[in-house]
Design a protein around this motif. Structure first.
Motif, PDB file in Angstrom:
ATOM      1  N   GLY A  58      45.616  39.257  50.102  1.00  0.00           N
ATOM      2  CA  GLY A  58      45.436  40.599  49.568  1.00  0.00           C
ATOM      3  C   GLY A  58      45.003  40.591  48.115  1.00  0.00           C
ATOM      4  N   LEU A  59      45.135  41.728  47.475  1.00  0.00           N
ATOM      5  CA  LEU A  59      44.718  41.866  46.079  1.00  0.00           C
ATOM      6  C   LEU A  59      45.492  40.903  45.188  1.00  0.00           C
ATOM      7  N   ASP A  60      44.755  40.209  44.339  1.00  0.00           N
ATOM      8  CA  ASP A  60      45.386  39.328  43.360  1.00  0.00           C
ATOM      9  C   ASP A  60      45.911  40.219  42.228  1.00  0.00           C
ATOM     10  N   VAL A  61      47.172  40.628  42.356  1.00  0.00           N
ATOM     11  CA  VAL A  61      47.750  41.604  41.425  1.00  0.00           C
ATOM     12  C   VAL A  61      47.809  41.047  40.003  1.00  0.00           C
ATOM     13  N   LYS A  62      48.169  39.771  39.854  1.00  0.00           N
ATOM     14  CA  LYS A  62      48.289  39.187  38.519  1.00  0.00           C
ATOM     15  C   LYS A  62      46.945  39.206  37.792  1.00  0.00           C
ATOM     16  N   ALA A  63      45.872  38.837  38.514  1.00  0.00           N
ATOM     17  CA  ALA A  63      44.554  38.789  37.885  1.00  0.00           C
ATOM     18  C   ALA A  63      43.963  40.172  37.689  1.00  0.00           C
ATOM     19  N   THR A  64      44.354  41.110  38.557  1.00  0.00           N
ATOM     20  CA  THR A  64      43.766  42.442  38.520  1.00  0.00           C
ATOM     21  C   THR A  64      44.493  43.377  37.558  1.00  0.00           C
ATOM     22  N   ALA A  65      45.770  43.122  37.312  1.00  0.00           N
ATOM     23  CA  ALA A  65      46.566  44.016  36.468  1.00  0.00           C
ATOM     24  C   ALA A  65      45.938  44.291  35.102  1.00  0.00           C
ATOM     25  N   PRO A  66      45.406  43.281  34.394  1.00  0.00           N
ATOM     26  CA  PRO A  66      44.810  43.572  33.084  1.00  0.00           C
ATOM     27  C   PRO A  66      43.595  44.495  33.162  1.00  0.00           C
ATOM     28  N   VAL A  67      42.941  44.528  34.336  1.00  0.00           N
ATOM     29  CA  VAL A  67      41.789  45.404  34.518  1.00  0.00           C
ATOM     30  C   VAL A  67      42.229  46.821  34.857  1.00  0.00           C
ATOM     31  N   GLU A  76      39.082  59.047  35.898  1.00  0.00           N
ATOM     32  CA  GLU A  76      37.692  58.586  35.868  1.00  0.00           C
ATOM     33  C   GLU A  76      37.613  57.082  35.616  1.00  0.00           C
ATOM     34  N   ALA A  77      38.407  56.602  34.694  1.00  0.00           N
ATOM     35  CA  ALA A  77      38.407  55.172  34.396  1.00  0.00           C
ATOM     36  C   ALA A  77      38.929  54.368  35.584  1.00  0.00           C
ATOM     37  N   PHE A  78      39.982  54.899  36.234  1.00  0.00           N
ATOM     38  CA  PHE A  78      40.538  54.197  37.401  1.00  0.00           C
ATOM     39  C   PHE A  78      39.521  54.151  38.534  1.00  0.00           C
ATOM     40  N   ALA A  79      38.825  55.270  38.752  1.00  0.00           N
ATOM     41  CA  ALA A  79      37.807  55.316  39.808  1.00  0.00           C
ATOM     42  C   ALA A  79      36.699  54.300  39.539  1.00  0.00           C
ATOM     43  N   ALA A  80      36.360  54.111  38.294  1.00  0.00           N
ATOM     44  CA  ALA A  80      35.310  53.138  37.941  1.00  0.00           C
ATOM     45  C   ALA A  80      35.754  51.721  38.267  1.00  0.00           C
ATOM     46  N   VAL A  81      37.038  51.417  38.044  1.00  0.00           N
ATOM     47  CA  VAL A  81      37.563  50.093  38.365  1.00  0.00           C
ATOM     48  C   VAL A  81      37.523  49.861  39.874  1.00  0.00           C
ATOM     49  N   VAL A  82      37.996  50.838  40.625  1.00  0.00           N
ATOM     50  CA  VAL A  82      38.058  50.693  42.078  1.00  0.00           C
ATOM     51  C   VAL A  82      36.664  50.711  42.701  1.00  0.00           C
ATOM     52  N   ALA A  83      35.703  51.339  42.029  1.00  0.00           N
ATOM     53  CA  ALA A  83      34.344  51.424  42.566  1.00  0.00           C
ATOM     54  C   ALA A  83      33.751  50.037  42.802  1.00  0.00           C
TER      55      ALA A  83
END
Length: 249
Positions: A58-67, A76-83
Motif C-alpha cells: 500500500g501507500l508508503d506512509v513514511k515517504a509520503t507524509a512529508p509531501v 486545493e493543495a491536497f488535491a494537487a498532491v493526490v492528483a
C-alpha cells in the motif's frame, strides 16, 4: 527501463510492469514513475502488473507524509498532491490494451485500488487483500471506492472499506475480485504470461472497443450505440472473413 520503484520489461508484445520497491510500498517515486513507464509501452498489446517481494503493502506512509502533511487542511493543495497518484492509476485504467494484475502476497490499500483499475485480476493462494484506510482515520481516495462496487457488489465493497478487514484468496475469488487462484506465485506468473500471450493474438481494435464498452458508464441504449459505432468504424470485411476462417466456418 529500470527506475527506483518500478521496472518495465518486455517479452514480444507483452509488457510487464513490476513494482520493485520494498514490499511493494507505493511512495512518491512510484507515482512519478508510472506515467512515463506507461508512455513507454510502445507497441505492447498486453500489460501485466505484478509485485516483486509481494504485490503491494500500500501507500508508503513514511515517504509520503512529508509531501502530504503541508497540504493538510488546504483542499486545493491536497488535491494537487493526490492528483499525481490519480494520474498513475487513471492512466493505467485508460490504456487501450488489456491489463492483467498478478497478485501474490499482500495487496493493501492503494495496491488494492491499483488492481481495481486493471481489466483482469489473478492471484496466488497466498494472496491477501485489504482496504484498511478507515482504520487509519482516512477515506480511500484513489478510485477503489468507485470501482470495487462494480467488481464485487456494493455490500462486499462496503465490508472491505468499512471494516478494513482483509480477505484471503479464496474469498477474493468467491467475491469476484479475482477470476483465478493459482497454487503458487510461480504458477501465477506463468498463467498470467500465458493469458497475456493469448490476448496478444486477438485483434487489438476489438479488445480496445470491448474495454471501452465495459468501462463506459452510460445508459443501456447509449452503451449499445457506442459499441455499434465502434464496430462501424473499425470492423473490416477482411478481418471478419479471417475470423470466420479461423473458426472453420
Amino acid at each position: 527501463m529500470t527506475n527506483t520503484s518500478v521496472h518495465l520489461g518486455r517479452a514480444g508484445e507483452v509488457a510487464t510492469l513490476t513494482i520493485t520497491s520494498k514490499k511493494g510500498a507505493l511512495g512518491p517515486a512510484f507515482w512519478r514513475e508510472v506515467p512515463p513507464a506507461l508512455a513507454g509501452l510502445g507497441g505492447a498489446r498486453v500489460l501485466i502488473v505484478r509485485g516483486q517481494e509481494w504485490f503491494s503493502a500500500g501507500l508508503d506512509v513514511k515517504a509520503t507524509a512529508p509531501v502530504i502533511a503541508p497540504a493538510l487542511g488546504q483542499p486545493e493543495a491536497f488535491a494537487a498532491v493526490v492528483a499525481e497518484m490519480h494520474a498513475a492509476i487513471e492512466g493505467l485504467a485508460a490504456l487501450p490494451i488489456p491489463v492483467i494484475a498478478a497478485v501474490h502476497g499482500w495487496c493493501i490499500g492503494a495496491g488494492l485500488e491499483l488492481i481495481s483499475a486493471c481489466d483482469l485480476r489473478l492471484c496466488s493462494a497466498d494472496a491477501r487483500f485489504s482496504l484498511p484506510e478507515v482504520k487509519l482515520g482516512i477515506t480511500a481516495d484513489l478510485g477503489g471506492l468507485q470501482r470495487l462496487p462494480g467488481l464485487v457488489g456494493r455490500g462486499r465493497a462496503a465490508h472491505l472499506a468499512l471494516t478494513g478487514e482483509p480477505i484471503d484468496a479464496a474469498a477474493a475469488e468467491r467475491w469476484g475480485l479475482v477470476t483465478e487462484v493459482l497454487p503458487t506465485p510461480e504458477a501465477l506468473f506463468a498463467r498470467a504470461g500465458a493469458l497475456a500471450d493469448t490476448l496478444a493474438q486477438l485483434p487489438p481494435r476489438a479488445l480496445e472497443g470491448t474495454k471501452r464498452a465495459l468501462s463506459a458508464e452510460l445508459p443501456h441504449a447509449e452503451g449499445l450505440q457506442q459499441a455499434v459505432a465502434w464496430n462501424a468504424q473499425h470492423m473490416t470485411a477482411d478481418g471478419l472473413m479471417n475470423a470466420l476462417k479461423g473458426r472453420g466456418s
